[in-house]
Motif scaffolding. Sequence first.
Motif: not given
Length: 520
Positions: A262-270
């Motif tokens: 995946x070329x996207x880095x995921x930023x999670x709000x857990x």
Amino acid sequence: MCSLALFPPPLPSGQTTLCESNNELLSGTTTEDQLKQESSPLSLYFPRESLKLHSRTESSSKAAFLDHSETLWMRSAAAWRDGGLTGLLNEITTSHTEVPKWLSMSSGCILALLQKVSSFHGSLFPHLTLSSEDMIAEFSQVLNWSDCVVRAFAWHPHTDKFAVALLDDSIKIYNPKSATTPTLKHRLQRSVAAVQWKPLCASALAVACQNCLLVWHVDPCSLSTRPSSGCAQVLSHPGHSPVTSIAWSPSGSLLVSASPMDTAMMVWDVASESCVPLQRVGGGGVSFLSWSPDGSHVLASTPSALFRVWETRMWTCERWPCVKGRCQSGCWSPDGSRLLFTVQGEMVIYALTFTDTPAGVPTSTSQGPQAAAVVADLSETTFNTPDGDIIVGGEIQSLAWDSTGERLAVLLKGDPHAADRPAIIAVFKTRTSPIFELLPCGFVQGERGAEPRLMQFHPSFQHGALLTVCWSSGRITHVPFYFLSAGVPHCGLSGSPSLPRPQTVPADFANQSLFTELMS
């Protein structure tokens, strides 16, 4: 510039590194010395034969329970769920007796076209042709991840508790102050690539898995040894697997995850189980993440010869191309002002220095570092030992910098096919203020035949630095580095091994030149 030629020679076979005291690395040769280290309440041993491996993969067992009476629409829905558009087209093409001829032929043509496009894409990014497990092994910070008994390790940022992910996909949590050892298992917990505790929280543990992210919530006061799978949150996003790296923000409010697919880095709000993808063109995916201790930057490596450094105020990034290969590993200084990183195929350590943006100046107009400086040369060096010549150096697997900024550990890959080129850990003494300096400390070695696979510094050791090493034998040991130069420090509650008798060090290594920013 500091190099391996300035290091004292490696220990003879049969000796193990016990600790550092009075600026000297001390070793032990007797069984008694080794037992002192192994009797630490935090030292563990996992025999390979004691781990129950999965007898069959999930894909191979699927066919044994497949209901062949399913309708075409049911099979198509399952193919779409498991394989996306390619899986759906393949199902329609192979079911030519149940669908109109024109639909079967059209699906076959589209499938062939997609395969040609995929083949071309794979030639640009060869890692896309790897299986999930091979991809994790390729980009893992663990040396020889596929065959490693301990596949991931994480200290809790505030206590002596730590988590260990094993070859059988189980995760065990150890706390020397508790007689209970919880074991975490989940049906989605496969091919664990990384684990990390949430800062400022006693119970949350993030786990990077083959098909998703798991966030376990394990009550530290619970007496249960097998928490329910209901204690784990499942975080997933289409196309974001396998997950090879994760990093919490220092405040624990955000979690970032990376996948080479995946070329996207995921930023999670857990808390809300939602994510925001941060995507940029180029790189072919994201393979490794590291959040700076001050929370200002995130290092994001890609499978290609470039990496990005994101600033977290406006979430903009700087693009850094590499000459030979991808950014293999990186670590931050305690104040977040300096990034050390290594490049695949190179034998040096680079440094980038970041300065705070002046008040009132937009982040987008501030200038970061203009160039990376080489701070250490780890080219192959031959040492003469009682066991014969040993060649140390070469490519670097991973870096670890302790929370005081005074010890830097470097895991060198070595050559598994050459007995005289072992994998080994080189430790540097470092200073970040007022100028950056590097000084050789020594090599960390284990028992005969054991090579280091994974390492991490204790984030809050009270007597200097404590390096945890996971060995190829399945053993986990802890090597304390005591910074005080006078007196014998006492062992704390962290379970540091007892100090052996002092040993002499050759005078040749008493005064060595070091790398400093004042040098040209």
